[in-house]
Design an enzyme around this catalytic site. Structure first.
Site, mmCIF file in Angstrom:
data_model
loop_
_atom_site.group_PDB
_atom_site.id
_atom_site.type_symbol
_atom_site.label_atom_id
_atom_site.label_comp_id
_atom_site.label_asym_id
_atom_site.label_seq_id
_atom_site.Cartn_x
_atom_site.Cartn_y
_atom_site.Cartn_z
ATOM 1 N N PHE A 17 -54.171 -6.245 84.310
ATOM 2 C CA PHE A 17 -54.283 -5.520 85.572
ATOM 3 C C PHE A 17 -53.399 -4.269 85.525
ATOM 4 C CE2 PHE A 17 -55.431 -9.856 86.756
ATOM 5 C CZ PHE A 17 -56.585 -9.626 87.494
ATOM 6 N N ASN A 22 -61.975 -13.514 91.594
ATOM 7 C CA ASN A 22 -60.560 -13.184 91.499
ATOM 8 C C ASN A 22 -59.925 -13.501 92.848
ATOM 9 O OD1 ASN A 22 -58.035 -12.073 91.206
ATOM 10 N ND2 ASN A 22 -58.729 -9.987 90.809
ATOM 11 N N PRO A 23 -59.354 -14.702 93.014
ATOM 12 C CA PRO A 23 -58.798 -15.075 94.313
ATOM 13 C C PRO A 23 -57.551 -14.264 94.637
ATOM 14 C CG PRO A 23 -58.213 -16.709 92.676
ATOM 15 C CD PRO A 23 -59.170 -15.758 92.007
ATOM 16 N N TYR A 55 -53.700 -13.278 95.407
ATOM 17 C CA TYR A 55 -52.433 -13.744 94.864
ATOM 18 C C TYR A 55 -51.341 -13.465 95.894
ATOM 19 C CZ TYR A 55 -55.017 -12.718 90.487
ATOM 20 O OH TYR A 55 -55.964 -12.627 89.493
#
Length: 405
Positions: A194, A103-104, A106
């Site tokens: 999320f 999950n890079p 943001y």
């Protein structure tokens, strides 16, 4: 080595763009992941490495695991994984990987008064130099995608969860072309997974080598449905097309072919103009905003901007302000709200459409109608917070006498 050596002092998960991944999303992504036994598996921006842990639990121990984390205080790897403290975007490991998942971060890198990832603004110039997909107000996750793909072995797999914005925004057009050129792309729309985050997401599954795009509706994680396959994809916008949207586009003329589409002057431009006032007065009219715009109606008398100016001087900011024209809202929720500005007032916001020829009759009612609302909602869902220029210009206007086509 830590790149850069000092800007992370005082950094927080928010200022680094970190968002915790729900366990069910991690499981879904691990189920999409694979690597050959003995292969190299990498999680960038790993922190405590939830993806490495889940992959090892699901697939076993016969792999080499690596985690890269820019914040040494956040790095917390199990003993079977090799950790590296580094800026992933500037890191050069010297070896390629079979699987990269995670999950890079943001966010847009810039000044702290405007952008969330301000601790990295000192190296933004380096990022722009290194990444061929960097364009406009690029989001950091786009650079992570490019970097990860460059670190994959031929046939290697990338599995990232990222926001949906790259599917349609112009800022990501180079990224979409890069994906189409470098391999086979699968997009799994998972929606708002999320908690307490106003962001819609997709899982990107990319195989280095091969071609084409597959779009999945995975809003039910336990039952993803293949929506469409595009073997000849070259990086075009990714949309949830249906037979109905295709028929509308086949039978209609794109709105952008019938109108010149412009955008209003920005708030700083108004505030710098010598004729603009912050109180009403003789000869002054309100500067209008999106709040003045309703379907087929403009509230000319209400002032939501707090700014007034002489109507005849508005053309000094935008030349089309002195001409009656069509106004379409830069609306939240990807809705289309249109009205005809017969008085030609100054606007601080919204899209402004000037007919290239004869004004299509009934165009205002059509744009506000159910068919257009269903069209944009079907194609673009909740990919972006606002209606965009590219979405607007593609709206099909039916061919027929009523629309001047």
């Amino acid at each position: 080595m830590l790149f850069p050596p000092s800007p992370l002092e005082g950094g927080t998960p928010k200022s680094l763009g970190r968002v915790e991944t729900p366990e069910e999303v991690v499981r879904f992504m691990v189920a999409l992941s694979e690597a050959p036994k003995g292969g190299r598996v990498l999680e960038p921006a790993c922190a405590h490495a939830p993806f490495l842990r889940a992959f090892r639990e699901a697939h076993g121990t016969g792999y080499r695991f690596f985690g890269v984390e820019i914040d040494p205080k956040a790095l917390d790897l199990p003993p079977w994984a090799e950790g590296v403290v580094a800026d992933f975007l500037l890191w050069e490991p010297g070896e390629a990987f079979d699987l990269i998942l995670g999950n890079p971060p943001y966010g847009i890198v810039g000044d702290g008064s405007k952008y969330p990832i301000h601790v990295l603004k000192g190296v933004k110039a380096l990022y722009k130099e290194r990444f061929t997909t960097w364009r406009g107000k690029y989001n950091l996750y786009g650079a992570f995608i490019e970097k990860a793909i460059r670190l994959l072995k031929p046939g290697g797999l990338l599995v990232f969860v990222v926001p949906t914005t790259w599917l349609v925004l112009d800022d990501f057009s180079l990224l979409r072309s890069f994906l189409a050129k470098e391999g086979e792309t699968e997009v799994f729309y998972v929606g708002r997974v999320f908690p307490k985050r106003n962001v819609s997401a997709v899982v990107l599954r990319f195989r280095k080598g091969g071609r084409g795009l597959k779009l999945w509706d995975a809003s039910a994680l336990d039952n993803p449905i293949l929506w469409e396959a595009y073997p000849g994809w070259r990086g075009e916008m990714v949309r949830f097309e249906t037979p109905k949207t295709r028929e509308m586009e086949a039978k209609g003329i794109p709105l952008g072919h019938l109108f010149f589409i412009r955008f209003a002057a920005r708030s700083p431009e108004f505030k710098r103009h010598e004729a603009v006032r912050e109180a009403p007065g003789p000869g002054l009219v309100p500067v209008l905003t999106g709040r003045n715009l309703k379907p087929a109606l403009i509230e000319y008398e209400r002032n939501y901007s707090g700014l007034w100016m002489p109507k005849e001087r508005a053309k000094e900011l935008r030349d089309f302000y002195d001409k009656p024209h069509l106004v379409v809202g830069h609306t939240k929720g990807v809705r289309v709200v249109a009205a005809w500005d017969e008085r030609a007032y100054p606007w601080r916001e919204e899209f402004h459409l000037l007919p290239k020829g004869k004004l299509p009759e009934g165009i205002v009612d059509y744009l506000n109608g159910e068919a257009v609302q269903e069209y944009v909602a079907t194609l673009y869902r909740d990919f972006v917070p606002h209606l965009t220029l590219r979405m607007l210009e593609r709206i099909p206007i039916p061919v027929g006498e009523d629309y001047g086509a």
